[in-house]
Design an enzyme around this catalytic site. Sequence first.
Site, PDB file in Angstrom:
ATOM      1  N   GLU A  53      -2.676  -0.832   4.375  1.00 56.48           N
ATOM      2  CA  GLU A  53      -3.896  -1.551   4.142  1.00 56.48           C
ATOM      3  C   GLU A  53      -3.666  -2.744   3.090  1.00 56.48           C
ATOM      4  O   GLU A  53      -3.556  -2.477   2.012  1.00 56.48           O
ATOM      5  CB  GLU A  53      -4.876  -0.511   3.595  1.00 56.48           C
ATOM      6  CG  GLU A  53      -5.144   0.718   4.456  1.00 56.48           C
ATOM      7  CD  GLU A  53      -5.902   0.480   5.659  1.00 56.48           C
ATOM      8  OE1 GLU A  53      -6.426  -0.677   5.820  1.00 56.48           O
ATOM      9  OE2 GLU A  53      -6.079   1.397   6.347  1.00 56.48           O
ATOM     10  N   THR A  70      -0.281  -8.068   0.670  1.00 58.45           N
ATOM     11  CA  THR A  70       0.545  -8.078   1.813  1.00 58.45           C
ATOM     12  C   THR A  70       2.110  -8.370   1.385  1.00 58.45           C
ATOM     13  O   THR A  70       2.870  -7.544   2.128  1.00 58.45           O
ATOM     14  CB  THR A  70       0.048  -9.572   2.748  1.00 58.45           C
ATOM     15  OG1 THR A  70      -1.040  -9.040   3.303  1.00 58.45           O
ATOM     16  CG2 THR A  70       1.140  -9.675   3.932  1.00 58.45           C
ATOM     17  N   GLU A  86      -5.449 -15.595  -0.114  1.00 62.08           N
ATOM     18  CA  GLU A  86      -6.164 -14.580  -0.890  1.00 62.08           C
ATOM     19  C   GLU A  86      -6.457 -14.802  -2.346  1.00 62.08           C
ATOM     20  O   GLU A  86      -5.329 -14.652  -3.184  1.00 62.08           O
ATOM     21  CB  GLU A  86      -5.542 -13.100  -0.510  1.00 62.08           C
ATOM     22  CG  GLU A  86      -6.550 -12.205  -1.014  1.00 62.08           C
ATOM     23  CD  GLU A  86      -6.292 -10.695  -0.790  1.00 62.08           C
ATOM     24  OE1 GLU A  86      -5.009 -10.378  -0.907  1.00 62.08           O
ATOM     25  OE2 GLU A  86      -7.013  -9.781  -0.291  1.00 62.08           O
ATOM     26  N   GLY A 122      -2.659  -2.416  -1.005  1.00 62.65           N
ATOM     27  CA  GLY A 122      -2.276  -3.582  -1.772  1.00 62.65           C
ATOM     28  C   GLY A 122      -1.981  -4.959  -1.354  1.00 62.65           C
ATOM     29  O   GLY A 122      -2.369  -5.029  -0.103  1.00 62.65           O
ATOM     30  N   LYS A 141      -0.014   7.215  -6.997  1.00 66.15           N
ATOM     31  CA  LYS A 141       0.552   6.145  -8.135  1.00 66.15           C
ATOM     32  C   LYS A 141      -0.553   5.050  -8.262  1.00 66.15           C
ATOM     33  O   LYS A 141      -0.773   4.331  -7.437  1.00 66.15           O
ATOM     34  CB  LYS A 141       1.700   5.382  -7.948  1.00 66.15           C
ATOM     35  CG  LYS A 141       2.180   4.855  -8.981  1.00 66.15           C
ATOM     36  CD  LYS A 141       3.049   3.663  -8.707  1.00 66.15           C
ATOM     37  CE  LYS A 141       2.501   2.279  -8.733  1.00 66.15           C
ATOM     38  NZ  LYS A 141       1.586   1.865  -9.680  1.00 66.15           N
ATOM     39  N   GLY A 144       3.388  -4.906   0.318  1.00 66.02           N
ATOM     40  CA  GLY A 144       3.321  -4.118   1.658  1.00 66.02           C
ATOM     41  C   GLY A 144       4.518  -4.476   2.698  1.00 66.02           C
ATOM     42  O   GLY A 144       5.144  -3.475   3.092  1.00 66.02           O
ATOM     43  N   CYS A 153     -10.640  -6.482  -0.845  1.00 62.70           N
ATOM     44  CA  CYS A 153      -9.894  -6.842   0.209  1.00 62.70           C
ATOM     45  C   CYS A 153     -10.665  -7.455   1.395  1.00 62.70           C
ATOM     46  O   CYS A 153     -10.339  -8.551   2.170  1.00 62.70           O
ATOM     47  CB  CYS A 153      -8.998  -5.654   0.746  1.00 62.70           C
ATOM     48  SG  CYS A 153     -10.088  -4.230   1.173  1.00 62.70           S
TER      49      CYS A 153
HETATM   50  P1  NAD Z   1      -0.107  -5.049  -5.545  1.00 65.18           P
HETATM   51  O1  NAD Z   1       0.502  -5.314  -4.185  1.00 65.18           O
HETATM   52  O2  NAD Z   1       0.210  -5.940  -6.395  1.00 65.18           O
HETATM   53  O3  NAD Z   1      -0.070  -3.801  -6.287  1.00 65.18           O
HETATM   54  C1  NAD Z   1      -0.721  -2.658  -5.439  1.00 65.18           C
HETATM   55  C2  NAD Z   1       0.194  -1.368  -5.892  1.00 65.18           C
HETATM   56  O4  NAD Z   1       1.409  -1.482  -5.434  1.00 65.18           O
HETATM   57  C3  NAD Z   1       0.171  -0.936  -7.285  1.00 65.18           C
HETATM   58  O5  NAD Z   1      -0.153   0.244  -7.756  1.00 65.18           O
HETATM   59  C4  NAD Z   1       1.601  -1.641  -7.784  1.00 65.18           C
HETATM   60  O6  NAD Z   1       2.083  -1.062  -9.243  1.00 65.18           O
HETATM   61  C5  NAD Z   1       2.414  -1.388  -6.688  1.00 65.18           C
HETATM   62  N1  NAD Z   1       3.588  -2.134  -6.471  1.00 65.18           N
HETATM   63  C6  NAD Z   1       3.819  -3.260  -7.034  1.00 65.18           C
HETATM   64  N2  NAD Z   1       4.983  -3.682  -6.354  1.00 65.18           N
HETATM   65  C7  NAD Z   1       5.524  -2.552  -5.665  1.00 65.18           C
HETATM   66  C8  NAD Z   1       6.649  -2.310  -5.300  1.00 65.18           C
HETATM   67  N3  NAD Z   1       7.795  -3.288  -5.174  1.00 65.18           N
HETATM   68  N4  NAD Z   1       7.183  -1.278  -4.582  1.00 65.18           N
HETATM   69  C9  NAD Z   1       6.056  -0.134  -4.657  1.00 65.18           C
HETATM   70  N5  NAD Z   1       4.761  -0.271  -5.198  1.00 65.18           N
HETATM   71  C10 NAD Z   1       4.560  -1.627  -5.969  1.00 65.18           C
HETATM   72  O7  NAD Z   1      -1.629  -5.334  -5.253  1.00 65.18           O
HETATM   73  P2  NAD Z   1      -3.019  -5.456  -6.409  1.00 65.18           P
HETATM   74  O8  NAD Z   1      -2.696  -6.802  -7.262  1.00 65.18           O
HETATM   75  O9  NAD Z   1      -2.892  -4.272  -7.170  1.00 65.18           O
HETATM   76  O10 NAD Z   1      -4.385  -5.590  -5.493  1.00 65.18           O
HETATM   77  C11 NAD Z   1      -4.580  -6.544  -4.801  1.00 65.18           C
HETATM   78  C12 NAD Z   1      -4.339  -6.420  -3.192  1.00 65.18           C
HETATM   79  O11 NAD Z   1      -4.803  -5.211  -2.697  1.00 65.18           O
HETATM   80  C13 NAD Z   1      -5.073  -7.625  -2.671  1.00 65.18           C
HETATM   81  O12 NAD Z   1      -4.001  -8.102  -1.568  1.00 65.18           O
HETATM   82  C14 NAD Z   1      -6.190  -6.729  -1.744  1.00 65.18           C
HETATM   83  O13 NAD Z   1      -6.483  -7.489  -0.576  1.00 65.18           O
HETATM   84  C15 NAD Z   1      -5.177  -5.659  -1.511  1.00 65.18           C
HETATM   85  N6  NAD Z   1      -6.164  -4.398  -0.960  1.00 65.18           N
HETATM   86  C16 NAD Z   1      -6.190  -4.206   0.190  1.00 65.18           C
HETATM   87  C17 NAD Z   1      -7.119  -3.277   0.517  1.00 65.18           C
HETATM   88  C18 NAD Z   1      -7.370  -2.661   2.046  1.00 65.18           C
HETATM   89  O14 NAD Z   1      -7.779  -1.485   2.307  1.00 65.18           O
HETATM   90  N7  NAD Z   1      -7.048  -3.339   3.037  1.00 65.18           N
HETATM   91  C19 NAD Z   1      -8.005  -2.385  -0.246  1.00 65.18           C
HETATM   92  C20 NAD Z   1      -7.952  -3.057  -1.672  1.00 65.18           C
HETATM   93  C21 NAD Z   1      -7.135  -3.924  -1.994  1.00 65.18           C
END
Ligand code: NAD
Length: 493
Positions: free
Chosen positions: A266, A246, A397, A244, A191, A249, A300
Site C-alpha cells: 500500500e 513507493t 508526493e 509506506g 514493525k 515498497g 496517502c
Molecule cells: P517509509 O516508506 O519511509 O517507511 C514506512 C515503513 O517502512 C517504516 O516503518 C520504515 O521504518 C520502514 N522502512 C524504511 N525503509 C525500509 C527498508 N529498506 N526495508 C524495510 N522497511 C523499511 O514511509 P513513511 O515516510 O513512514 O510514510 C509515508 C509514506 O507512506 C507515504 O508515501 C504515504 O503515501 C505512504 N502511505 C500509504 C498508505 C496506503 O495505504 N497506500 C497509507 C499511509 C501511508
Amino acid sequence: MSTKSDDLAAESTVDVIAPRPRLLINNEYVDAKSRKTFATYNPATGRLVADVAEAGPADVDLAVAAARQAYESGHWGRASPAERGMFLRRFAALIEANVDHLAHLETLDSGMTIHTARGMIAGSIDTLLHFAGAASAIHGMTPQSGANALHYSLREPVGVVGSIVPWNAPITNAIWKLGPALAAGNTIILKPAELTPLTALRLGELLLEADMPPGVVNILPGYGIGAGDSLANHRGIDKVSFTGSTEVGKSILRASAGDLKHVSLELGGKTPLVVFADADLASAVSTAVAAFTTLSGQICTAGSRLLVQRGIYDEFVDRLAAKVESLVVGDPLGDSTDVGPLVSSGQRDRVVSYLASGRETGAITVAGGDAIPGNGYFVAPTVFTGVKNTMRVAREEIFGPVVSVIPFDDDNDAVALANDTPYGLAASLWTQNLSRAHRITRQLKSGTVWVNTWGGLDPTMPFGGYKQSGIGREFGLDWYYAYTENKAVYVSL
Ligand code: NAD
C-alpha cells in the site's frame, strides 16, 4: 490563519500513559538484544517523549521464531474462526475502553489533532469488529466433480506475516494489518515506524489483556534499516504486508524475490480532486481544504492536486484561500485546532523544500507558504496557483499541507490531467451531473474514486492502488485472498 505553537497543553501526562517502551516478543516486553534504544519526540514541541528499544536482526529472529511456533503448533494455529473472532472483539472492546489514553498518546507521538485521533480510533474499532465477524466467513468451495470424485478447496492462513507500517496514522495502520491477518488465522510481527512507535506498543498491552496466546502478535519498534529490512528479507516469514512510500515498497518487492514471499504493497499517492463548474461549491471548497490539511496533509490519499474547471476557477481559489486563512494551526491537543504539526523536523524541512521548489518553478502562493517559527514542526497550510502538472509540486508526493490548484477546460482535459501521474491510489470528483460522474469514474486509473466526497473508507470495500500506488488490496473481499492460501484437494471415491 491563527497559530499557537508555544505553551502547548498537557504534554506531561505522557508519564501516566506511556506504554512499556520495549519490544513485545512471545508475550513479553524485552530489551533489544543489542540494548540499543532510540528517541521519539513530541512534534508539537520538539521535546523527548520516550526512549524506545530498537529492534535489530537478532530480535527479528526471535520474533519470527515465536510467531512460527504460535502458528504451527501453538493454540492460535488450532483456534477456530469463532475463537479468533471473539479475541478480536475483546481487543476492540479494550481499545474502546482506553480511547482517551490512546488518543492522547497518538497525538503526543504523531502530532495529529486529538479529534482526528479519536475519529481514527473509532474507525479502527469498526474495522476490528468487521474482521471479527469476517473470521467466520472464510471458506473454500466444492464444485460438482462426478460420481467417483470429490474436489474441494481449502482457504488456509498464509502463515507468519511481517507487517511494516508508516508513521502518519499509527493506530489505523496497525489495525489495518492486525485485523485481516488475525481474522484469517495468521501470526504477525508488526514493525511500527521509528517516528511513532508508542501506540503500537500500547496496543500490544491491550492484546495481552485480551488473552492473546503467546507469539501471535509480536511488536518490534525500530528503523527501516535494521528491523524493517531484516523482516523483509527473513526466510521464516511467509508474507510481507507493507504500507509506506513507493520507494521503500520497491525495495520490499526486491527483497521478496529471495524466497518469493507473498507481498502486499500500500504505497503513495497524488490524489486529484476534480471540481466541475456544476459542483456544490461550498461543499467542494470545505472538502478540498480537509483533503489537504487533515493529518497536516500526511495522508496517502491527501487531495494534493486540485483540478478546477476554468469557469469557476477564480471564485474557487478565492473561497479556498479565505477558508485556509481561517484555519487554526497549533496545539494538536487543543479542541479547536484544525491543523497540527508535521511528524518530525525532517518532514517539515522536506515540505519546506517543496515550497521553495514550487516558487522557483513559477507557482504563486495564495495562502501560507512557509514553516511557522517555534520549537514544533509546523508548516502553514499552503495553496499554490499557477502550477503546471509537470512541476515537482504537482508530480511528487509532498506529504504536507500543500495543494496545487490547476485549471482544466472539459471532461477530456480533466481525465488526462487526473491520470497524468505515476500514482493511482484515489481520486475525488465533484459534479451534480450523474452521467458525467459515472463516465469519468470509469476513465480514472485509480483504486478508489469518491464522488462528491473525499476520504471515507469502508472495510467491506477494496482499498489499494493502481500503478505505483501499490500491489493488491487489503479490504473488501480481497483481504481474504491477501491473507490466505487456496488449496485444491482432489479425492478419488
Ligand atoms: P517509509 O516508506 O519511509 O517507511 C514506512 C515503513 O517502512 C517504516 O516503518 C520504515 O521504518 C520502514 N522502512 C524504511 N525503509 C525500509 C527498508 N529498506 N526495508 C524495510 N522497511 C523499511 O514511509 P513513511 O515516510 O513512514 O510514510 C509515508 C509514506 O507512506 C507515504 O508515501 C504515504 O503515501 C505512504 N502511505 C500509504 C498508505 C496506503 O495505504 N497506500 C497509507 C499511509 C501511508
